[in-house]
Design an enzyme around this catalytic site. Structure first.
Site, PDB file in Angstrom:
ATOM      1  CG  HIS A 129      -1.723   1.269   1.332  1.00 19.58           C
ATOM      2  ND1 HIS A 129      -2.905   1.416   0.637  1.00 19.58           N
ATOM      3  CD2 HIS A 129      -1.515   2.430   1.987  1.00 19.58           C
ATOM      4  CE1 HIS A 129      -3.388   2.626   0.882  1.00 19.58           C
ATOM      5  NE2 HIS A 129      -2.575   3.255   1.698  1.00 19.58           N
ATOM      6  CG  ASP A 165     -11.717   4.058   6.891  1.00 20.68           C
ATOM      7  OD1 ASP A 165     -11.129   4.884   7.621  1.00 20.68           O
ATOM      8  OD2 ASP A 165     -11.554   4.021   5.653  1.00 20.68           O
ATOM      9  NE  ARG A 224      -9.698  10.898  10.378  1.00 21.21           N
ATOM     10  CZ  ARG A 224      -8.905  10.141   9.608  1.00 21.21           C
ATOM     11  NH1 ARG A 224      -9.322   8.973   9.157  1.00 21.21           N
ATOM     12  NH2 ARG A 224      -7.699  10.543   9.307  1.00 21.21           N
ATOM     13  CB  SER A 237      -8.121   5.442   8.211  1.00 13.62           C
ATOM     14  OG  SER A 237      -8.608   5.567   6.901  1.00 13.62           O
ATOM     15  CE  LYS A 258      -8.825   2.954   3.979  1.00  8.46           C
ATOM     16  NZ  LYS A 258      -9.177   4.360   3.768  1.00  8.46           N
TER      17      LYS A 258
HETATM   18  N1  URA Z   1      -5.827   7.626   3.672  1.00  7.24           N
HETATM   19  C1  URA Z   1      -6.756   6.883   4.286  1.00  7.24           C
HETATM   20  O1  URA Z   1      -7.198   5.867   3.765  1.00  7.24           O
HETATM   21  N2  URA Z   1      -7.204   7.274   5.504  1.00  7.24           N
HETATM   22  C2  URA Z   1      -6.756   8.378   6.117  1.00  7.24           C
HETATM   23  O2  URA Z   1      -7.200   8.668   7.205  1.00  7.24           O
HETATM   24  C3  URA Z   1      -5.797   9.149   5.454  1.00  7.24           C
HETATM   25  C4  URA Z   1      -5.349   8.744   4.233  1.00  7.24           C
END
Ligand code: URA
Ligand code: CA
Length: 433
Positions: free
Chosen positions: A82, A161, A168, A183, A187
C-alpha cells in the site's frame, strides 16, 4: 455504556478498553451514535492520541464493521502493498507481475477511487479486453495458477472507516496519526493480506511533509499490523517530485512495461526493487532482503517478469500484444511540449500541481461518476537535479483537447529552476520494521 462517558474518558487522556472501542465503532456504524458525538470523540483522539493497544482495537473494530475478504483458498503467504499516495505512482502495476514471477502470490483488490489519475484497475483497463470483474472462485483460481490477479473492489469493506473518514474531513480531524494509521490498516487487513508492505511518502505531493511525521506514521502502522498478527514493514520514500516519467493511465502502462523489461526510469526501478524485495522476503520466498533483490533483478534480466505480465493480461481477457507493441494502447490526439525559459538546474517538481494538471486533462476522476480519458497525461522529460538550458523540453503533455494553455502553464509553474547545482533528495529515507 454511554457514549458521553467515553468521550470524556478519552478527553481526559485515559486509555479505552477493547469493549469500549467496539461499542463506539458498532454504534457509529449502525447509526446509534450521532455524528456530533463521533466528532467530539475524533477531536479527543486528535488531542490525546491513542496507545498502541487502543490503535489495534480501533483498527480491528473497523475491520469487523463490514465484509472481510477470505483469501484462505490461495496457497502461500499473501503480501499486499500500500502506498500512502503520490503522483504518477506506477509501482503496483509493476510489482504485481514482478513479485509473482518469483512465486509470491499477489491477490490484489483495487478500487477506482478519486485521484489525479485512475487507480490500478483503470490503468489496466487501458489494455483492450482486460476484465477486472472476476468472481471470487475465478480470482482464487487465477492467483493459484499464475500467482497474480487483480480484481475491482466489491463488497462492503470497512463501512465504519468510510463514515468516519467523511466526518473527519469536515471536522478538522484528518491529520491525526492514530486515525490515519487505523484507517489505512483497517482497509488492508479487511482485504485479507497475511503480510503488508507500506510505502509511506514524504514531500510536497504527500500527506506527510517531513521525515519525522512520516516516521511516526510508519511506526504507527507497523505496530498496528504486527499487533493484528500481520507481518508489516514500511518503506519511507520521497515524493518531492512525481515518481518515474509518466503521469496518466495508458502512459503508466507503457512505463510499467519498460520497467519490467529493465528499461524504466531509475527512481521507479529502484523503488520497485526496494518494495518488491520486502514483499518477497515477507512472503518467505527469500531468506534475506539481498537474496530477494537478486531474485527480482534476475527475473527482469531473463524476461520472466515481462512474460508474467503477458500471462496476467491474457488470463484476464486482455490483449497481451500491447506489451510488444505499446502503440496499441490508447493514444492522445495532440502533444504539447513545455519548454525551459531560463538556464539552471531543476530543484523541485511540485507533484501535487503536476497531478492537478493531469486531472484537468481528464486523466483522473473529480467525482465518482466522471469518465476517465485513458490516453491523456504528462510525460516528464527532466527530473530534479538535471541541468537545463533555455529551449529544452521539461515535459510533454498528451491531450485530447486542442487548447490547453492552462495545463501548459501549470506544468511549467510546477517546475522550480535554480541557478545553483541541486542534489536530489534520497529516494528511500528509512525502512521501519
Ligand atoms: N488515507 C486513508 O485511507 N485514511 C486516512 O485517514 C488518510 C489517508
Ligand atoms: Ca510514473
Amino acid at each position: 455504556m454511554r457514549m458521553v462517558d467515553l468521550i470524556s474518558k478519552k478527553r481526559n487522556g485515559d486509555e479505552l478498553t477493547k469493549q469500549e472501542i467496539d461499542f463506539v465503532i458498532k454504534g457509529y456504524t449502525n447509526g446509534d451514535i450521532p455524528d456530533y458525538q463521533m466528532s467530539a470523540f475524533a477531536m479527543a483522539i486528535y488531542f490525546q492520541d491513542m496507545t498502541t493497544s487502543e490503535r489495534v482495537h480501533l483498527t480491528m473494530a473497523m475491520v469487523e464493521s463490514g465484509d472481510q475478504i477470505d483469501l484462505s483458498d490461495i496457497e502461500g503467504i499473501k503480501v499486499d502493498k500500500h502506498s500512502t499516495g503520490g503522483v504518477g505512482d506506477t509501482t503496483t502495476l509493476i510489482l504485481a507481475p514482478l513479485v509473482a514471477s518469483v512465486g509470491v502470490p499477489v491477490a490484489k483488490m483495487s478500487g477506482r477511487g478519486l485521484g489525479h489519475t485512475g487507480g490500478t484497475v483503470d490503468k489496466l483497463e487501458s489494455i483492450k479486453g482486460f476484465e477486472v470483474e472476476l468472481d471470487s472462485e475465478k480470482f482464487n483460481e487465477l492467483v493459484n495458477k499464475n500467482k497474480v490477479a487483480v480484481v475491482g473492489q466489491s463488497g462492503n469493506l470497512t463501512p465504519a472507516d468510510k463514515k468516519l473518514y467523511g466526518l473527519r474531513d469536515v471536522t478538522g480531524t484528518v491529520n491525526s496519526i492514530p486515525l490515519i494509521a487505523s484507517s489505512i490498516m483497517s482497509k488492508k487487513i479487511a482485504s485479507g493480506a497475511d503480510a503488508i508492505v507500506l510505502d509511506v511518502k514524504i514531500g510536497s505531493g504527500a500527506f506527510m511533509k517531513n521525515l519525522e511525521d512520516a516516521k511516526e506514521l510508519a511506526q504507527a502502522m507497523v505496530q498496528i499490523g504486527n499487533g493484528a498478527g500481520r507481518n508489516t514493514i514500511a518503506v519511507i520514500s520521497d515524493m518531492n517530485q512525481p515518481l518515474g516519467f509518466a503521469i496518466g493511465n495508458a502512459l503508466e502502462v507503457k512505463e510499467a512495461i519498460d520497467t519490467l523489461r529493465g528499461n524504466g526510469p531509475a527512481d521507479l526501478h529502484e523503488l520497485c526493487l526496494t518494495l518488491g524485495s520486502q514483499m518477497v522476503y515477507l512472503a518467505g520466498k527469500a531468506k534475506t532482503i539481498e537474496e530477494a533483490r537478486e531474485k527480482l533483478e534476475n527475473v527482469i534480466e531473463t524476461g520472466a517478469a515481462i512474460e508474467k505480465f503477458k500471462t496476467f493480461i491474457t488470463s484476464q481477457g486482455g490483449d497481451a500484444s500491447v506489451v510488444d507493441d505499446p502503440s496499441k494502447l490508447p493514444t492522445a490526439a495532440y502533444t504539447f511540449e513545455v519548454k525551459v525559459k531560463e538556464d539552471g538546474f531543476v530543484s523541485e517538481i511540485i507533484a501535487d500541481e503536476i497531478g492537478i494538471a493531469a486531472s484537468i486533462l481528464g486523466a483522473g476522476r473529480t467525482t465518482k461518476d466522471s469518465v476517465i480519458d485513458l490516453a491523456v497525461g504528462i510525460m516528464l522529460n527532466k527530473k530534479v537535479g538535471e541541468k537545463v538550458s533555455t529551449g529544452d523540453t521539461l515535459a510533454t503533455i498528451h491531450s485530447n483537447q486542442e487548447l490547453v494553455t492552462d495545463v501548459i502553464e501549470k506544468v511549467y509553474n510546477s517546475y522550480k529552476i535554480s541557478k545553483k547545482v541541486v542534489e536530489p533528495n534520497p529516494l528511500v529515507y528509512d525502512i521501519i520494521h
